[in-house]
Design a protein around this motif. Sequence first.
Motif, PDB file in Angstrom:
ATOM      1  N   ILE A  54       0.845  -1.208   0.000  1.00  0.00           N
ATOM      2  CA  ILE A  54       0.000   0.000   0.000  1.00  0.00           C
ATOM      3  C   ILE A  54       0.872   1.246   0.000  1.00  0.00           C
ATOM      4  O   ILE A  54       0.664   2.173  -0.791  1.00  0.00           O
ATOM      5  CB  ILE A  54      -0.962  -0.010   1.204  1.00  0.00           C
ATOM      6  N   LEU A  55       1.863   1.279   0.880  1.00  0.00           N
ATOM      7  CA  LEU A  55       2.734   2.457   0.979  1.00  0.00           C
ATOM      8  C   LEU A  55       3.558   2.666  -0.293  1.00  0.00           C
ATOM      9  O   LEU A  55       3.748   3.801  -0.730  1.00  0.00           O
ATOM     10  CB  LEU A  55       3.642   2.347   2.204  1.00  0.00           C
ATOM     11  N   ASP A  56       4.024   1.576  -0.888  1.00  0.00           N
ATOM     12  CA  ASP A  56       4.760   1.696  -2.153  1.00  0.00           C
ATOM     13  C   ASP A  56       3.870   2.298  -3.234  1.00  0.00           C
ATOM     14  O   ASP A  56       4.306   3.160  -3.998  1.00  0.00           O
ATOM     15  CB  ASP A  56       5.283   0.332  -2.617  1.00  0.00           C
ATOM     16  N   TRP A  57       2.626   1.858  -3.314  1.00  0.00           N
ATOM     17  CA  TRP A  57       1.669   2.385  -4.294  1.00  0.00           C
ATOM     18  C   TRP A  57       1.417   3.868  -4.028  1.00  0.00           C
ATOM     19  O   TRP A  57       1.369   4.666  -4.967  1.00  0.00           O
ATOM     20  CB  TRP A  57       0.376   1.576  -4.235  1.00  0.00           C
ATOM     21  N   CYS A  58       1.270   4.230  -2.767  1.00  0.00           N
ATOM     22  CA  CYS A  58       0.994   5.620  -2.396  1.00  0.00           C
ATOM     23  C   CYS A  58       2.138   6.567  -2.756  1.00  0.00           C
ATOM     24  O   CYS A  58       1.909   7.771  -2.910  1.00  0.00           O
ATOM     25  CB  CYS A  58       0.696   5.734  -0.902  1.00  0.00           C
ATOM     26  N   GLU A  59       3.344   6.053  -2.896  1.00  0.00           N
ATOM     27  CA  GLU A  59       4.488   6.899  -3.254  1.00  0.00           C
ATOM     28  C   GLU A  59       4.243   7.635  -4.571  1.00  0.00           C
ATOM     29  O   GLU A  59       4.761   8.723  -4.776  1.00  0.00           O
ATOM     30  CB  GLU A  59       5.780   6.075  -3.356  1.00  0.00           C
ATOM     31  N   ASN A  60       3.454   7.057  -5.463  1.00  0.00           N
ATOM     32  CA  ASN A  60       3.158   7.684  -6.754  1.00  0.00           C
ATOM     33  C   ASN A  60       2.062   8.739  -6.669  1.00  0.00           C
ATOM     34  O   ASN A  60       1.816   9.439  -7.654  1.00  0.00           O
ATOM     35  CB  ASN A  60       2.749   6.614  -7.769  1.00  0.00           C
ATOM     36  N   TYR A  61       1.395   8.826  -5.530  1.00  0.00           N
ATOM     37  CA  TYR A  61       0.237   9.709  -5.384  1.00  0.00           C
ATOM     38  C   TYR A  61       0.359  10.504  -4.086  1.00  0.00           C
ATOM     39  O   TYR A  61      -0.184  10.105  -3.059  1.00  0.00           O
ATOM     40  CB  TYR A  61      -1.059   8.891  -5.409  1.00  0.00           C
TER      41      TYR A  61
END
Length: 128
Positions: A54-61
């Motif tokens: 989740i946190l890795d995905w959030c890095e883009n947003y």
Amino acid sequence: MTESITLETIQAFIYLIKQEDKSIFPDHFQSLSQLNQNLENLTSEEDFDVANIILDWCENYPNIKQALREACNKRKSTKDIVENEEQIPQNINHQNEEGIITNKILVRKTIETALKQQTQAADSENNE
């Protein structure tokens, strides 16, 4: 990341997805399907690994990352987090492929429900 931070991250993300106001996902809502795919491909059921995806995905947003950070700070109850079997709501089918409902499965179901609702809303707008 400690266990409590891991659970808070998962809980806050579920909370953000369940919100009726999807304003934090205006241009990125469909990318949730990629996050869902990343979670599906994750071989681990460990909360730590789920939170990291989740946190890795959030890095883009950055706006979603900020909203997640704020939600983590605000959310203190663990009603959406499964820490033991007694917390599983009675209306959830306890049997699935793995035989247990995990936070990974809860996050994926939340994403899938949100994507389905978004698709239905878009279809309704297009038919009007």
